[in-house]
Design a protein around this motif. Structure first.
Motif, short mmCIF file in Angstrom:
data_model
loop_
_atom_site.label_atom_id
_atom_site.label_comp_id
_atom_site.label_asym_id
_atom_site.label_seq_id
_atom_site.Cartn_x
_atom_site.Cartn_y
_atom_site.Cartn_z
N GLU A 220 34.09 31.57 62.93
CA GLU A 220 32.76 30.98 62.79
C GLU A 220 32.73 29.55 63.33
O GLU A 220 31.67 29.06 63.72
N TRP A 221 33.88 28.91 63.39
CA TRP A 221 33.97 27.55 63.94
C TRP A 221 34.52 27.59 65.36
O TRP A 221 35.42 28.36 65.68
N ARG A 222 33.98 26.74 66.20
CA ARG A 222 34.56 26.50 67.52
C ARG A 222 34.91 25.03 67.59
O ARG A 222 34.24 24.20 66.99
N GLY A 240 39.18 9.85 73.96
CA GLY A 240 39.34 11.25 73.57
C GLY A 240 38.08 11.68 72.82
O GLY A 240 37.54 10.89 72.03
N VAL A 241 37.60 12.87 73.09
CA VAL A 241 36.43 13.37 72.38
C VAL A 241 36.73 14.75 71.80
O VAL A 241 37.06 15.68 72.54
N ALA A 242 36.64 14.85 70.48
CA ALA A 242 36.80 16.15 69.83
C ALA A 242 35.42 16.59 69.33
O ALA A 242 34.64 15.76 68.85
N ALA A 243 35.13 17.86 69.48
CA ALA A 243 33.87 18.40 68.97
C ALA A 243 34.16 19.69 68.22
O ALA A 243 35.09 20.42 68.56
N ALA A 244 33.38 19.94 67.17
CA ALA A 244 33.52 21.19 66.42
C ALA A 244 32.14 21.62 65.95
O ALA A 244 31.30 20.77 65.64
N ALA A 245 31.91 22.92 65.94
CA ALA A 245 30.60 23.41 65.50
C ALA A 245 30.77 24.77 64.82
O ALA A 245 31.59 25.58 65.23
N ARG A 246 29.98 24.97 63.76
CA ARG A 246 29.92 26.28 63.10
C ARG A 246 28.60 26.90 63.50
O ARG A 246 27.54 26.27 63.40
N LEU A 247 28.68 28.12 63.97
CA LEU A 247 27.49 28.77 64.50
C LEU A 247 27.11 30.00 63.69
O LEU A 247 27.97 30.68 63.14
N ASP A 248 25.82 30.24 63.64
CA ASP A 248 25.32 31.48 63.06
C ASP A 248 24.35 32.08 64.07
O ASP A 248 23.32 31.47 64.36
N VAL A 253 25.00 25.44 62.85
CA VAL A 253 24.72 25.21 61.44
C VAL A 253 25.30 23.86 61.01
O VAL A 253 24.74 23.14 60.20
N GLU A 254 26.44 23.55 61.58
CA GLU A 254 27.18 22.35 61.20
C GLU A 254 27.91 21.87 62.46
O GLU A 254 28.41 22.70 63.22
N ALA A 255 27.97 20.56 62.68
CA ALA A 255 28.68 20.07 63.87
C ALA A 255 29.32 18.72 63.61
O ALA A 255 28.84 17.95 62.77
N ARG A 256 30.41 18.46 64.30
CA ARG A 256 31.06 17.15 64.21
C ARG A 256 31.54 16.72 65.60
O ARG A 256 32.06 17.54 66.36
N ILE A 257 31.36 15.45 65.90
CA ILE A 257 31.87 14.89 67.15
C ILE A 257 32.66 13.64 66.78
O ILE A 257 32.18 12.79 66.03
N VAL A 258 33.90 13.56 67.28
CA VAL A 258 34.76 12.44 66.92
C VAL A 258 35.35 11.82 68.18
O VAL A 258 35.88 12.52 69.04
#
Lengths: 330, 151
Positions: A220-222, A240-248, A253-258
């Motif tokens: 569910e997370w990428r 450096g760029v990290a990204a994560a997202a939960r998709l439906d 639905v939820e995302a983070r960028i660091v």
């Protein structure tokens, strides 16, 4: 030829002994994992601990346990090579394996560890120099001096957070265990770091980072990670760029960028990530807003490789690329 | 401190400070001067040796850490006066110029999987700098060795 200064070396066989030694010697002592950061820094006399406690001989720190459905715990002494090649880790959080593969060089990844990469010293063009070099321009704030050479009127040190695994672990919501003779506590990786080039960790001087806990992910997370550096090897991230997202059903639905490499700690671009929520990852307007907001957060100083203006511009490009990687991962 | 080391299949006992760099113990105490010092801070790969089959920088390894482990250096390649196939491949391809990176390149190459692609060879040798910039011939030599070709 660069020689290590004199110090006493301890090789405890249990976590209890390691914590006991650290608590006994206090700030006089340094912990060492793979040594790929500490030994060169000691050779340049950036650090001169009189005692060094090696964690290699502690078996509990060398294990990876758990599964993608329950989450996994990675011992702090797991080498970056072992991390990048671990089937379970690669299946659950491929972005973490990818980030590990981008660290320094193959021999250094064979020695360097996940725990060590998280606790990596902050870096600066005015700090990662020999004793003679630093002395010749007068020592800086980070050690023995009273001035920050990159921002001369600054009351604080601006050395740069340079870990490749830290932004990914922040983005995926990983946690760490910190252990001392007083017990252990578990905190999110996002809370491990402080925005200060000198005191950059919320780890007390008597604590050992023993394990990294990866949250479960059944697909569910990428997550993704983009790194900017001069060479395809050796170099620390300039950005450096990290990204994560939960998709439906294709909707975020939820995302983070660091972002890393642009401050003394990994910076979470909360407002940028919010622009993606409720949208598809290929929504051009949402992506443009996220890129704009994240880039505003990137305020690098002129203390790493590359021209400052170009580094700022590249933060825009790398955030867009990290989001595009998320979209393509589906 | 007395330490027992396994180097190139032979057992040695050395009397060294436990934190002496493996690089110096090899060169000064065991007279194995094939392993070179480049930068001394893990940024060049000239001192690459194998510890239990994994390539590491000997300038960042305290000697006490390799007790009980199998260390392999460039001296462990040739046997009975006959060159190892990897050394033969370097010779055939003109892969050594000034020579200071050559032992480290060879040890890093030994740790690569057989039948590696050019891309995998480049990635696998990405921790080893050649100051003569003779990378193409080095990749050719390593590719020939890993493919098991003989000329």
């Amino acid at each position: 030829m660069m020689r290590l200064p004199r110090f006493q070396y301890f090789a405890p066989r249990t976590l209890k002994d390691a914590a006991g030694l650290l608590s006994h010697w206090g700030p006089e002592a340094s912990l060492v994992a793979g040594g790929t950061d500490l030994w060169p820094n000691m050779k340049r006399r950036q650090f001169t601990p009189t005692r060094v406690i090696g964690l290699r001989g502690v078996p509990e720190l060398h294990a990876i346990t758990g599964s993608p459905s329950t989450g996994m715990t990675v011992g702090a002494m797991i080498s970056l090579t072992a991390l990048e090649r671990h089937d379970g880790v690669a299946a659950m959080w491929p972005a973490l394996a990818h980030a590990a593969r981008l660290i320094s060089t193959p021999p250094l990844r064979n020695m360097g560890t996940l725990g060590g990469n998280l606790c990596l010293d902050t870096r600066c063009n005015y700090w990662n120099q020999t004793l003679e070099w630093r002395k010749s321009i007068d020592f800086c704030l980070k050690k023995a001096g009273s001035i920050c050479w990159v921002a001369t009127s600054s009351p604080r040190c601006w050395a740069v957070s340079s870990s490749d695994t830290a932004p990914v672990l922040c983005a995926i919501g990983a946690e760490v265990t910190l252990l001392s003779t007083e017990g252990e506590r578990r905190i999110p990786v996002t809370q491990l770091f402080r925005d200060d080039g000198i005191e950059y960790l919320n780890k007390r001087s008597n604590e050992i980072l023993t394990a990294v806990h990866l949250p479960p992910n059944g697909g569910e997370w990428r997550a993704s990670y983009r790194k900017l550096r001069r060479r395809g090897s050796f170099d620390f991230p300039v950005l450096g760029v990290a990204a994560a997202a939960r998709l439906d059903r294709g909707v975020v639905v939820e995302a983070r960028i660091v972002l890393t490499g642009v401050g003394s700690r990994p910076h979470e671009a909360t407002e940028a990530a919010e622009a993606l929520v409720g949208k598809r990852l290929d929504d051009p307007a949402a992506v443009a807003t996220a890129v704009e907001r994240a880039a505003r957060l990137a305020k690098p100083l002129d203390n790493t490789d590359f021209a400052l203006g170009w580094r700022k511009e590249m933060s825009r490009h790398h955030v867009a690329a990290a989001i595009a990687d998320l979209a393509a991962a589906g | 401190m007395k330490l027992k080391l396994h180097v190139n299949g032979a057992k040695h006992t050395v009397e060294v400070a436990p934190m002496k760099r493996l690089l110096d113990t090899l060169r000064e105490d065991l007279a194995l001067t094939g392993t070179k010092e480049g930068c001394g801070e893990g940024e060049c790969g000239a001192c690459t040796v194998l510890i239990d089959g994994a390539a590491v920088n000997a300038c960042l390894v305290p000697t006490c850490q390799v007790e009980g482990a199998e260390v392999r250096t460039v001296e462990g390649l040739a046997s009975d006066g006959r060159l190892h196939r990897l050394q033969r491949a370097f010779l055939d391809n003109g892969a050594a110029q000034c020579g200071i990176c050559t032992p480290g390149m060879m040890m890093a190459a030994l740790a690569l999987p057989k039948k590696s692609s050019l891309e995998q060879i480049r990635a696998g040798l990405a921790g080893n700098l050649c100051r003569c910039t003779g990378y193409m011939k080095i990749y050719d030599a390593v590719a020939q060795f890993l493919a098991g070709e003989k000329r």
